[in-house]
Design a protein around this motif. Structure first.
Motif, short mmCIF file in Angstrom:
data_model
loop_
_atom_site.label_atom_id
_atom_site.label_comp_id
_atom_site.label_asym_id
_atom_site.label_seq_id
_atom_site.Cartn_x
_atom_site.Cartn_y
_atom_site.Cartn_z
N VAL A 109 -5.84 -17.40 5.08
CA VAL A 109 -5.38 -16.02 5.07
C VAL A 109 -6.49 -15.18 4.45
O VAL A 109 -7.52 -15.68 4.02
CB VAL A 109 -4.07 -15.85 4.27
N SER A 110 -6.27 -13.86 4.39
CA SER A 110 -7.30 -12.96 3.91
C SER A 110 -7.62 -13.22 2.43
O SER A 110 -6.82 -13.80 1.69
CB SER A 110 -6.85 -11.51 4.09
N HIS A 111 -8.78 -12.76 2.00
CA HIS A 111 -9.22 -12.96 0.62
C HIS A 111 -9.12 -11.66 -0.19
O HIS A 111 -9.83 -11.50 -1.19
CB HIS A 111 -10.66 -13.49 0.62
N ASP A 112 -8.23 -10.78 0.21
CA ASP A 112 -8.00 -9.54 -0.51
C ASP A 112 -6.82 -9.71 -1.47
O ASP A 112 -6.31 -10.82 -1.67
CB ASP A 112 -7.77 -8.39 0.47
N ARG A 113 -6.37 -8.61 -2.02
CA ARG A 113 -5.26 -8.66 -2.98
C ARG A 113 -4.02 -9.28 -2.34
O ARG A 113 -3.33 -10.10 -2.96
CB ARG A 113 -4.96 -7.25 -3.50
N ALA A 114 -3.70 -8.90 -1.11
CA ALA A 114 -2.49 -9.40 -0.46
C ALA A 114 -2.59 -10.90 -0.21
O ALA A 114 -1.64 -11.66 -0.47
CB ALA A 114 -2.26 -8.66 0.86
N ALA A 117 -2.28 -12.76 -3.43
CA ALA A 117 -0.92 -12.71 -3.97
C ALA A 117 -0.01 -13.72 -3.27
O ALA A 117 0.85 -14.34 -3.90
CB ALA A 117 -0.36 -11.30 -3.82
N SER A 118 -0.21 -13.91 -1.97
CA SER A 118 0.69 -14.81 -1.22
C SER A 118 0.26 -16.27 -1.29
O SER A 118 1.11 -17.16 -1.28
CB SER A 118 0.76 -14.37 0.25
N HIS A 119 -1.06 -16.54 -1.34
CA HIS A 119 -1.55 -17.91 -1.26
C HIS A 119 -2.50 -18.29 -2.38
O HIS A 119 -3.04 -19.39 -2.38
CB HIS A 119 -2.25 -18.14 0.08
N GLY A 120 -2.70 -17.42 -3.34
CA GLY A 120 -3.62 -17.72 -4.43
C GLY A 120 -5.07 -17.61 -3.98
O GLY A 120 -5.38 -17.36 -2.82
N ILE A 121 -5.96 -17.79 -4.92
CA ILE A 121 -7.40 -17.67 -4.66
C ILE A 121 -7.90 -18.96 -4.02
O ILE A 121 -7.59 -20.06 -4.46
CB ILE A 121 -8.16 -17.38 -5.96
N ASP A 122 -8.69 -18.80 -2.97
CA ASP A 122 -9.26 -19.95 -2.26
C ASP A 122 -10.32 -20.61 -3.14
O ASP A 122 -11.39 -20.06 -3.38
CB ASP A 122 -9.88 -19.45 -0.95
N ALA A 123 -10.02 -21.81 -3.63
CA ALA A 123 -10.95 -22.49 -4.53
C ALA A 123 -12.24 -22.88 -3.82
O ALA A 123 -13.32 -22.88 -4.42
CB ALA A 123 -10.29 -23.73 -5.12
#
Length: 570
Positions: A109-114, A117-123
């Motif tokens: 998913v996108s790497h913005d705030r949304a 918020a939905s999937h956490g930060i991509d490690a």
């Protein structure tokens, strides 16, 4: 002129060879250039998509050099306007301590705030930003692991790189543009074209794409690559086969997995033994080889006859380490009278590779070999119940539970679990060659991470020689797909709470044989998105887990931060 659609992915790399995988827009010749030398391959087609795997050989041991990719003579990688460092191919150096990254479960998913918020930060992307020099680490403790610029030798993805059943909004939009999502299989994947699009979403984010072009990768599937609880039981399989859409799903899933993931796992000599790759190499003439019909037939066959093809593989890193990556999904024998996580051929293959004479034995299996003890007992009891230990009603309850609560790990295939545990004990006791310093299972799947350390059970200790190796389970999950808070609580209960004594009671009541090993957490569990690393030396094993942190509201450039660490042998 053709263009680059997906990739390049740097796949198998050893001391003198490397493999670069790409998907192109059209039929083309793909050339990789490094150190003034060229290697080329013609594309092959599958369902209107075009792929090439370029094999480089004769490389210098321990060398590191940038490379370019050309399609029909035009440079397509790296992009001319890229601000990221040049991609490189680094061959292995035998005496250098092996460093490896690993993890599983990543949604796109996108790497913005949304998206965060939905999937956490991509490690994975956070680590890529750090290695590209585009984001400083969040390092309040001055942690050297975050500052260390040394690249891993490879990254091992332990399943669920793509989610064929739990699709994102972007994937659903693509599906809806092709067919009616109110009809089966709804917003789940239906065919090869949808798998191809899903892989494109997973691998074309610019930062992750750059990372995968310069960090060698190895992979194995898990359930969501096909569908949640894939091959849980014979009942599950029969229910799926009765649907109008399952045949198309499993054929497309296995066919696309061979193209996008499995082909690059293999060493050049192993690829030469692959029935499909031999067709690619043997093709002559002006026309591009179309592998569609053959690959679809292959997917249908290996689903029905899993013993006819092996997805597992092994790699040797000199005397330092052996990495054995096990297919714990497709190779299952689900017949009630011989139920096993690995069919006889696969179990024999694994047994052959569970040997010492290396400093460290690493066993990659998408599902954890050692779960939380309470959950392990519940899964074992669930298998016994489904097998009739509590009669017909209990069997129905057991089957319902193992599908609804995902009770389908190694613990739910007790005969296989005990066999592999016994083999691991023999390795650790020095009965299969020199005992390694560590025997470590590497896994994902469960959407939380931990390290467990095992010892012999009392009964086993009375009749077996002591283990000379440390026997470990290390889990890293998810890379990007965290559990909801209520599920974290449930997992914690299964890890620490009443599930422990209840699970033991259930396993005793169903007469589950005593496990040959017992274990407990050495670190964890923790639940946020993370990526794990291990580094080996002749006498030590170090592991650490990193994640991402948004600093000053900058969601596009999260900072790398340490989650946990664990060291043996210092």
């Amino acid at each position: 002129m053709s263009t680059l659609k997906v990739g390049p992915l740097l796949r198998y790399v050893d001391e003198s060879t490397a493999s670069v995988w790409v998907e192109t827009r059209d039929d083309a010749r793909v050339t990789v250039t490094r150190d003034g030398h060229d290697w080329s391959a013609r594309t092959f087609a599958v369902h209107g998509h075009h792929y090439a795997l370029v094999e480089l050989d004769g490389l210098d041991v321990g060398s590191r050099a940038p490379y370019t990719v050309m399609i029909d003579g035009a440079v397509v990688w790296p992009p001319p306007d890229s601000e990221l460092p040049a991609p490189v191919i680094a061959t292995l150096e035998p005496d250098k301590p092996l460093r490896m990254a690993f993890g599983s479960c990543r949604t796109s998913v996108s790497h913005d705030r949304a998206g965060n918020a939905s999937h956490g930060i991509d490690a994975l992307r956070t680590y890529a930003l750090r290695m590209a020099g585009q984001a400083a680490p969040h390092d309040p403790d001055g942690d050297s692991d975050l500052l260390d610029p040394r690249w891993p030798d490879l990254v091992l993805f332990l399943g669920d790189q793509v989610y064929a059943d739990e699709t994102t909004d972007e994937m659903r939009e693509f599906i809806a543009s092709r067919r009616n999502i109110e009809e089966a299989p709804w917003t789940e994947l239906q065919d090869y074209e949808e798998y191809a699009h899903l892989y494109s979403l997973a691998w074309t984010d610019p930062t992750n794409r750059w990372l995968l072009s310069t960090l060698p990768s190895a992979m194995i599937f898990d359930d969501h690559d096909i569908r949640d609880d894939w091959n849980t039981s014979l009942v599950w399989r029969e229910e799926m086969q009765a649907t109008s859409w399952w045949h198309g799903r499993i054929v497309a899933g296995l066919a696309s997995y061979w193209v996008y993931q499995h082909l690059g796992n293999l060493a050049p000599a192993e690829r030469l033994e692959d029935e499909l790759w031999r067709l690619v190499l043997a093709h002559e003439g002006d026309d591009e080889l179309d592998l569609t019909e053959v690959l679809d037939a292959f997917g249908a066959r290996v689903d029905q006859e899993p013993e006819s093809y092996r997805w597992s593989y092994a790699r040797e890193f000199g005397s330092q380490a052996r990495l054995v990556v096990v297919d714990s999904r497709a190779a299952r024998d689900l017949a009630p009278d011989r139920r096993a996580l690995l069919d006889p051929g696969e179990l024999a293959w694994l047994d052959e590779h569970l040997r010492g004479d290396v400093d460290h034995l690493l066993i990659g299996t998408s599902i954890p070999f050692m779960l939380a003890r309470g959950l392990h007992h519940l899964e074992a009891a669930g298998e016994a119940m489904a097998g009739g230990a509590w009669g017909g009603r209990g069997a129905r309850i057991g089957e319902w539970a193992r599908q609804v609560v995902d009770l389908e790990h190694w613990a739910a295939f007790q005969e296989t679990f005990r066999h592999v545990a016994a083999s691991a004990i023999e390795v650790a006791a020095g009965q299969r060659g020199r005992a390694p310093v560590t025997v470590t299972f590497l896994s994902g799947d469960v959407h939380h991470s931990y390290v467990s350390r095992a010892r012999l059970s009392r009964r086993t200790a009375r009749r077996s020689p002591p283990m000379r190796s440390h026997l470990l389970q290390a889990v890293c999950s998810p890379i990007r797909n965290p559990l909801a808070p209520r599920m974290r609580f449930a997992t914690a209960v299964l890890s620490y709470g009443v599930a422990g004594p209840l699970g033991r009671l259930a396993s005793y009541s169903t007469k589950v044989p005593t496990s040959p090993i017992t274990w407990k957490y050495a670190r964890g569990p923790w639940f946020d998105n993370n990526l794990a690393f291990l580094e080996l030396s002749p006498s030590t094993l170090r592991m650490w887990w990193v994640g991402g942190k948004v600093v000053d509201g900058d969601h596009e450039s999260p900072r790398l931060t340490k989650v946990a660490d664990y060291t043996l042998g210092e």
